[in-house]
Write a protein that holds these residues in place. Structure first.
Motif, PDB file in Angstrom:
ATOM      1  N   ARG A 259      19.353   2.756 -15.160  1.00 34.89           N
ATOM      2  CA  ARG A 259      18.354   1.797 -14.697  1.00 34.89           C
ATOM      3  C   ARG A 259      18.423   0.487 -15.466  1.00 34.89           C
ATOM      4  NH1 ARG A 259      12.706   1.136 -16.248  1.00 34.89           N
ATOM      5  NH2 ARG A 259      11.450   0.471 -14.463  1.00 34.89           N
ATOM      6  N   ALA A 260      18.396  -0.636 -14.760  1.00 40.92           N
ATOM      7  CA  ALA A 260      18.335  -1.951 -15.410  1.00 40.92           C
ATOM      8  C   ALA A 260      16.892  -2.201 -15.860  1.00 40.92           C
ATOM      9  CB  ALA A 260      18.796  -3.041 -14.450  1.00 40.92           C
ATOM     10  N   THR A 261      16.674  -2.235 -17.163  1.00 38.98           N
ATOM     11  CA  THR A 261      15.311  -2.345 -17.668  1.00 38.98           C
ATOM     12  C   THR A 261      14.911  -3.770 -18.037  1.00 38.98           C
ATOM     13  OG1 THR A 261      16.087  -1.831 -19.903  1.00 38.98           O
ATOM     14  CG2 THR A 261      15.334   0.009 -18.541  1.00 38.98           C
ATOM     15  N   ALA A 262      15.873  -4.650 -18.263  1.00 38.09           N
ATOM     16  CA  ALA A 262      15.555  -6.030 -18.618  1.00 38.09           C
ATOM     17  C   ALA A 262      16.749  -6.916 -18.285  1.00 38.09           C
ATOM     18  CB  ALA A 262      15.203  -6.147 -20.107  1.00 38.09           C
ATOM     19  N   LEU A 263      16.471  -8.186 -17.998  1.00 33.78           N
ATOM     20  CA  LEU A 263      17.520  -9.143 -17.657  1.00 33.78           C
ATOM     21  C   LEU A 263      17.251 -10.449 -18.398  1.00 33.78           C
ATOM     22  CD1 LEU A 263      17.577  -8.531 -13.796  1.00 33.78           C
ATOM     23  CD2 LEU A 263      19.391  -7.914 -15.399  1.00 33.78           C
TER      24      LEU A 263
ATOM     25  N   GLU B 275      14.442 -11.634 -13.134  1.00 33.41           N
ATOM     26  CA  GLU B 275      14.512 -12.746 -14.082  1.00 33.41           C
ATOM     27  C   GLU B 275      15.063 -13.989 -13.385  1.00 33.41           C
ATOM     28  OE1 GLU B 275      13.807 -14.823 -17.407  1.00 33.41           O
ATOM     29  OE2 GLU B 275      13.319 -12.700 -17.124  1.00 33.41           O
ATOM     30  N   PRO B 276      14.273 -15.075 -13.294  1.00 31.47           N
ATOM     31  CA  PRO B 276      14.790 -16.327 -12.738  1.00 31.47           C
ATOM     32  C   PRO B 276      15.869 -16.910 -13.646  1.00 31.47           C
ATOM     33  CG  PRO B 276      12.390 -16.312 -12.815  1.00 31.47           C
ATOM     34  CD  PRO B 276      12.852 -15.159 -13.629  1.00 31.47           C
ATOM     35  N   SER B 277      16.818 -17.614 -13.044  1.00 32.38           N
ATOM     36  CA  SER B 277      17.866 -18.274 -13.822  1.00 32.38           C
ATOM     37  C   SER B 277      17.517 -19.742 -14.001  1.00 32.38           C
ATOM     38  CB  SER B 277      19.214 -18.138 -13.119  1.00 32.38           C
ATOM     39  OG  SER B 277      19.297 -19.055 -12.034  1.00 32.38           O
ATOM     40  N   GLY B 278      18.374 -20.453 -14.718  1.00 31.03           N
ATOM     41  CA  GLY B 278      18.179 -21.886 -14.890  1.00 31.03           C
ATOM     42  C   GLY B 278      18.621 -22.686 -13.690  1.00 31.03           C
ATOM     43  N   VAL B 279      19.195 -22.017 -12.705  1.00 36.39           N
ATOM     44  CA  VAL B 279      19.643 -22.676 -11.469  1.00 36.39           C
ATOM     45  C   VAL B 279      18.565 -22.504 -10.405  1.00 36.39           C
ATOM     46  CG1 VAL B 279      21.418 -22.738  -9.675  1.00 36.39           C
ATOM     47  CG2 VAL B 279      22.046 -22.236 -12.052  1.00 36.39           C
ATOM     48  N   ALA B 280      18.207 -23.563  -9.726  1.00 32.92           N
ATOM     49  CA  ALA B 280      17.159 -23.501  -8.707  1.00 32.92           C
ATOM     50  C   ALA B 280      17.458 -22.438  -7.672  1.00 32.92           C
ATOM     51  CB  ALA B 280      17.007 -24.861  -8.039  1.00 32.92           C
ATOM     52  N   ASP B 281      16.470 -21.647  -7.342  1.00 34.63           N
ATOM     53  CA  ASP B 281      16.492 -20.627  -6.292  1.00 34.63           C
ATOM     54  C   ASP B 281      17.194 -19.331  -6.692  1.00 34.63           C
ATOM     55  OD1 ASP B 281      15.267 -22.392  -4.343  1.00 34.63           O
ATOM     56  OD2 ASP B 281      17.229 -23.352  -4.140  1.00 34.63           O
ATOM     57  N   VAL B 282      17.913 -19.308  -7.795  1.00 32.70           N
ATOM     58  CA  VAL B 282      18.704 -18.123  -8.145  1.00 32.70           C
ATOM     59  C   VAL B 282      17.899 -17.212  -9.076  1.00 32.70           C
ATOM     60  CG1 VAL B 282      20.827 -17.266  -9.221  1.00 32.70           C
ATOM     61  CG2 VAL B 282      20.873 -19.346  -7.833  1.00 32.70           C
TER      62      VAL B 282
ATOM     63  N   SER C 169       0.816  -1.204   0.000  1.00 33.50           N
ATOM     64  CA  SER C 169       0.000   0.000   0.000  1.00 33.50           C
ATOM     65  C   SER C 169       0.854   1.260   0.000  1.00 33.50           C
ATOM     66  CB  SER C 169      -0.913   0.018   1.232  1.00 33.50           C
ATOM     67  OG  SER C 169      -0.139  -0.001   2.412  1.00 33.50           O
ATOM     68  N   SER C 170       2.188   1.076   0.072  1.00 36.60           N
ATOM     69  CA  SER C 170       3.067   2.240   0.198  1.00 36.60           C
ATOM     70  C   SER C 170       4.078   2.375  -0.928  1.00 36.60           C
ATOM     71  CB  SER C 170       3.822   2.179   1.533  1.00 36.60           C
ATOM     72  OG  SER C 170       4.615   1.003   1.605  1.00 36.60           O
ATOM     73  N   SER C 171       4.155   1.409  -1.838  1.00 36.88           N
ATOM     74  CA  SER C 171       5.103   1.494  -2.941  1.00 36.88           C
ATOM     75  C   SER C 171       4.525   0.800  -4.168  1.00 36.88           C
ATOM     76  CB  SER C 171       6.438   0.854  -2.565  1.00 36.88           C
ATOM     77  OG  SER C 171       7.382   1.008  -3.609  1.00 36.88           O
ATOM     78  N   ARG C 172       4.960   1.220  -5.323  1.00 41.07           N
ATOM     79  CA  ARG C 172       4.438   0.701  -6.584  1.00 41.07           C
ATOM     80  C   ARG C 172       5.118  -0.613  -6.970  1.00 41.07           C
ATOM     81  NH1 ARG C 172       1.813   3.212 -10.777  1.00 41.07           N
ATOM     82  NH2 ARG C 172       2.025   2.253 -12.823  1.00 41.07           N
ATOM     83  N   VAL C 173       4.328  -1.582  -7.416  1.00 40.74           N
ATOM     84  CA  VAL C 173       4.882  -2.827  -7.949  1.00 40.74           C
ATOM     85  C   VAL C 173       5.525  -2.534  -9.301  1.00 40.74           C
ATOM     86  CG1 VAL C 173       4.374  -5.165  -8.738  1.00 40.74           C
ATOM     87  CG2 VAL C 173       3.166  -4.232  -6.752  1.00 40.74           C
ATOM     88  N   THR C 174       6.783  -2.889  -9.463  1.00 45.71           N
ATOM     89  CA  THR C 174       7.513  -2.582 -10.692  1.00 45.71           C
ATOM     90  C   THR C 174       8.021  -3.815 -11.429  1.00 45.71           C
ATOM     91  OG1 THR C 174       9.488  -2.253  -9.322  1.00 45.71           O
ATOM     92  CG2 THR C 174       8.236  -0.280  -9.960  1.00 45.71           C
ATOM     93  N   ALA C 175       7.989  -4.988 -10.794  1.00 47.36           N
ATOM     94  CA  ALA C 175       8.466  -6.206 -11.460  1.00 47.36           C
ATOM     95  C   ALA C 175       7.886  -7.418 -10.757  1.00 47.36           C
ATOM     96  CB  ALA C 175       9.998  -6.272 -11.437  1.00 47.36           C
ATOM     97  N   ILE C 176       7.594  -8.460 -11.541  1.00 47.96           N
ATOM     98  CA  ILE C 176       7.177  -9.741 -10.981  1.00 47.96           C
ATOM     99  C   ILE C 176       7.899 -10.855 -11.727  1.00 47.96           C
ATOM    100  CG2 ILE C 176       4.909  -8.973 -10.170  1.00 47.96           C
ATOM    101  CD1 ILE C 176       3.677 -10.253 -12.665  1.00 47.96           C
ATOM    102  N   ALA C 177       8.091 -11.989 -11.065  1.00 46.38           N
ATOM    103  CA  ALA C 177       8.739 -13.137 -11.701  1.00 46.38           C
ATOM    104  C   ALA C 177       8.342 -14.399 -10.953  1.00 46.38           C
ATOM    105  CB  ALA C 177      10.258 -12.984 -11.709  1.00 46.38           C
ATOM    106  N   HIS C 178       8.305 -15.507 -11.683  1.00 48.69           N
ATOM    107  CA  HIS C 178       7.977 -16.812 -11.104  1.00 48.69           C
ATOM    108  C   HIS C 178       9.194 -17.719 -11.168  1.00 48.69           C
ATOM    109  CE1 HIS C 178       6.267 -20.668 -10.263  1.00 48.69           C
ATOM    110  NE2 HIS C 178       6.409 -21.093 -11.501  1.00 48.69           N
TER     111      HIS C 178
END
Length: 240
Positions: A236-240, A195-202, A119-128
């Motif tokens: 600014r990092a815009t994409a990974l 951006e999730p990597s191909g390594v688990a958890d990273v 409620s106090s900051s804007r969502v700017t990125a999501i990843a699964h």
């Protein structure tokens, strides 16, 4: 950054990207050949996601369009603004400034719910992260204040006053917060890319100040960081 989505299908890699403001193309990564181009949609595309042969596009932040092999199959008006999309298995997850939206079956009307996050900051990125069942990472444009009884993992309650929450892990099925990630050094810089990597958890995390981290989300530890003066960049990092 332009709306893009990378995915695999039949052992091949593909990229779906916005062209102009109101159309998208699918390209095979090997050879960078165009395999499909959508018609002009007449509204600006703000987010794209792909699952198998389906492409989902949010236009003007208030409408979801569903394409199968480039053919429009359905479209739904949205009750909340959606500016980001990511698939979580067969579920489609979107995010606006203050909320997360979930389509359990994005091809059918009515299989949709939304819940608030910050409620106090804007969502700017999501990843699964691929191995995290029903969970997404949510990044914020500025740090969230922590409560006095919260402490960074491996830290103390006193140290939390010097840190900010820049990432959270949410379960999109239960609509519950799983974990908060504290950062002291980047408390003035918001998350701009995930951006999730191909390594688990990273997971790779990009920030507004140009810093980039490789984060072990399970241990909540930074494995590697590129910062200004140490091989990083200032923009600014815009994409990974």
């Amino acid at each position: 950054a332009a709306a893009t989505a990378c995915y695999g299908l039949g052992g091949e890699g593909f990229a779906c990207l916005r062209v102009g403001e109101d159309a998208f193309q699918v390209m095979a990564l090997e050879g960078l050949t165009v395999t499909m181009t959508s018609p002009r949609l007449g509204k600006a595309i703000v987010a794209l996601a792909c699952v198998d042969e389906w492409t989902y596009a949010v236009v003007s932040s208030r409408e979801l369009l569903c394409f199968e092999r480039g053919k429009l199959r359905s479209r739904f008006a949205l009750d909340v603004d959606v500016e980001l999309l990511t698939p979580v298995g067969s579920t489609l997850v979107g995010a606006g400034a203050k909320s997360v939206s979930v389509w359990t079956d994005p091809r059918r009307r009515g299989n949709f719910f939304t819940f608030p996050v910050s409620s106090s900051s804007r969502v700017t990125a999501i990843a699964h992260p691929p191995t995290y069942l029903n969970k997404i990472l949510v990044g914020y444009g500025s740090g969230l204040s922590s409560s006095p009884d919260e402490a960074p993992r491996g830290g103390s309650k006193d140290s939390s006053s010097e840190a900010k929450v820049v990432l959270e892990l949410w379960n999109v099925r239960s609509k519950k917060l799983v974990h908060r990630f504290f950062r002291g050094v980047h408390k003035k810089a918001g998350v701009s890319a995930l951006e999730p990597s191909g390594v688990a958890d990273v997971v790779a995390v990009g920030y507004d100040d140009g810093a980039i981290e490789l984060l072990d989300a399970r241990k909540d530890q930074v494995l590697f960081a590129l910062e200004d003066g140490f091989g990083g960049h200032k923009r600014r990092a815009t994409a990974l």
